[in-house]
Design an enzyme around this catalytic site. Structure first.
Site, PDB file in Angstrom:
ATOM      1  N   HIS A 168       0.853  -1.196   0.000  1.00 31.15           N
ATOM      2  CA  HIS A 168       0.000   0.000   0.000  1.00 31.15           C
ATOM      3  C   HIS A 168       0.883   1.238   0.000  1.00 31.15           C
ATOM      4  O   HIS A 168       2.014   1.203   0.487  1.00 31.15           O
ATOM      5  CB  HIS A 168      -0.920   0.005   1.225  1.00 31.15           C
ATOM      6  CG  HIS A 168      -0.191  -0.223   2.511  1.00 31.15           C
ATOM      7  ND1 HIS A 168       0.182  -1.476   2.937  1.00 31.15           N
ATOM      8  CD2 HIS A 168       0.268   0.644   3.448  1.00 31.15           C
ATOM      9  CE1 HIS A 168       0.827  -1.378   4.087  1.00 31.15           C
ATOM     10  NE2 HIS A 168       0.900  -0.100   4.414  1.00 31.15           N
ATOM     11  N   HIS A 172       1.205   5.070   1.310  1.00 29.86           N
ATOM     12  CA  HIS A 172       0.684   6.070   2.246  1.00 29.86           C
ATOM     13  C   HIS A 172       0.702   7.440   1.564  1.00 29.86           C
ATOM     14  O   HIS A 172       1.730   7.840   1.003  1.00 29.86           O
ATOM     15  CB  HIS A 172       1.590   6.197   3.482  1.00 29.86           C
ATOM     16  CG  HIS A 172       1.594   5.014   4.385  1.00 29.86           C
ATOM     17  ND1 HIS A 172       0.863   4.976   5.549  1.00 29.86           N
ATOM     18  CD2 HIS A 172       2.245   3.829   4.313  1.00 29.86           C
ATOM     19  CE1 HIS A 172       1.075   3.818   6.170  1.00 29.86           C
ATOM     20  NE2 HIS A 172       1.921   3.103   5.443  1.00 29.86           N
TER      21      HIS A 172
HETATM   22  P1  AMP Z   1       2.458  -0.036   7.240  1.00 29.24           P
HETATM   23  O1  AMP Z   1       3.110   0.161   8.587  1.00 29.24           O
HETATM   24  O2  AMP Z   1       3.122   0.708   6.133  1.00 29.24           O
HETATM   25  O3  AMP Z   1       2.270  -1.512   6.928  1.00 29.24           O
HETATM   26  O4  AMP Z   1       1.040   0.637   7.374  1.00 29.24           O
HETATM   27  C1  AMP Z   1      -0.099  -0.035   7.776  1.00 29.24           C
HETATM   28  C2  AMP Z   1      -1.131   1.026   8.039  1.00 29.24           C
HETATM   29  O5  AMP Z   1      -2.408   0.430   8.044  1.00 29.24           O
HETATM   30  C3  AMP Z   1      -0.967   1.731   9.393  1.00 29.24           C
HETATM   31  O6  AMP Z   1      -0.744   3.119   9.171  1.00 29.24           O
HETATM   32  C4  AMP Z   1      -2.303   1.449  10.107  1.00 29.24           C
HETATM   33  O7  AMP Z   1      -2.765   2.564  10.827  1.00 29.24           O
HETATM   34  C5  AMP Z   1      -3.207   1.133   8.945  1.00 29.24           C
HETATM   35  N1  AMP Z   1      -4.328   0.254   9.277  1.00 29.24           N
HETATM   36  C6  AMP Z   1      -4.280  -0.918   9.943  1.00 29.24           C
HETATM   37  N2  AMP Z   1      -5.506  -1.453  10.034  1.00 29.24           N
HETATM   38  C7  AMP Z   1      -6.356  -0.603   9.398  1.00 29.24           C
HETATM   39  C8  AMP Z   1      -7.756  -0.592   9.154  1.00 29.24           C
HETATM   40  N3  AMP Z   1      -8.551  -1.582   9.556  1.00 29.24           N
HETATM   41  N4  AMP Z   1      -8.279   0.451   8.468  1.00 29.24           N
HETATM   42  C9  AMP Z   1      -7.484   1.461   8.036  1.00 29.24           C
HETATM   43  N5  AMP Z   1      -6.159   1.491   8.231  1.00 29.24           N
HETATM   44  C10 AMP Z   1      -5.592   0.490   8.907  1.00 29.24           C
END
Ligand code: AMP
Ligand code: ZN
Length: 131
Positions: free
Chosen positions: A97, A99
């Protein structure tokens, strides 16, 4: 099934910013800054290095459009675009994903710092460009 695949399937609720056949963008639950958005391919790839270049290209093309809308409509002054790749880089959800983190001022709730290292640049280049 990973948590983002569950969101894509509609089994976990999310706040959708954008959706098409291939891509979903949702508000990040943490809202590191106001409008923090995640853009992901609907197909499960653990990280972007595993994605075919064309699919990654389309993901980034869409990310650009969404980032422009988020920055403009929330009156941000800029943004950081971040792809954490693998645990060592802070990836916690193993479904790739992008950001989009809108930036409002230098004292908002995120800081990214590049520290300097004394490395031989020619040696680094040689290693990168080896077969
Ligand atoms: P990463 O650390 O780059 O893998 O980012 C994962 C992101 O997913 C984090 O910023 C979390 O806050 C976000 N996240 C985790 N679960 C959810 C969810 N159910 N809905 C929206 N964002 C989420
Ligand atoms: Zn997944």
């Amino acid at each position: 099934m990973c948590i983002f695949c569950s969101i894509i399937e509609g089994n976990i609720p999310s706040k959708k910013v954008y959706e098409d056949d291939e891509i979903l963008a949702i508000l990040d639950i943490s809202q590191t800054t106001k409008g923090h958005t995640l853009v992901m391919p609907k197909k499960h790839y653990e990280n972007f290095l595993e994605m075919p270049a064309e699919e990654f290209g389309r993901l980034m093309e869409k990310t650009k459009d969404i980032a422009a809308r988020v920055v403009n409509n929330l009156h941000a002054n800029g943004c950081n675009i971040l792809i954490n790749t693998n645990e060592v880089a802070g990836q916690t959800v193993m479904h790739t994903h992008v950001h989009i983190i809108p930036r409002y001022d230098e004292n908002d709730s995120i800081s990214i710092q590049f520290n300097e290292n004394k490395l031989d640049l020619d040696e680094v280049l040689k290693q990168i460009n080896q077969d």
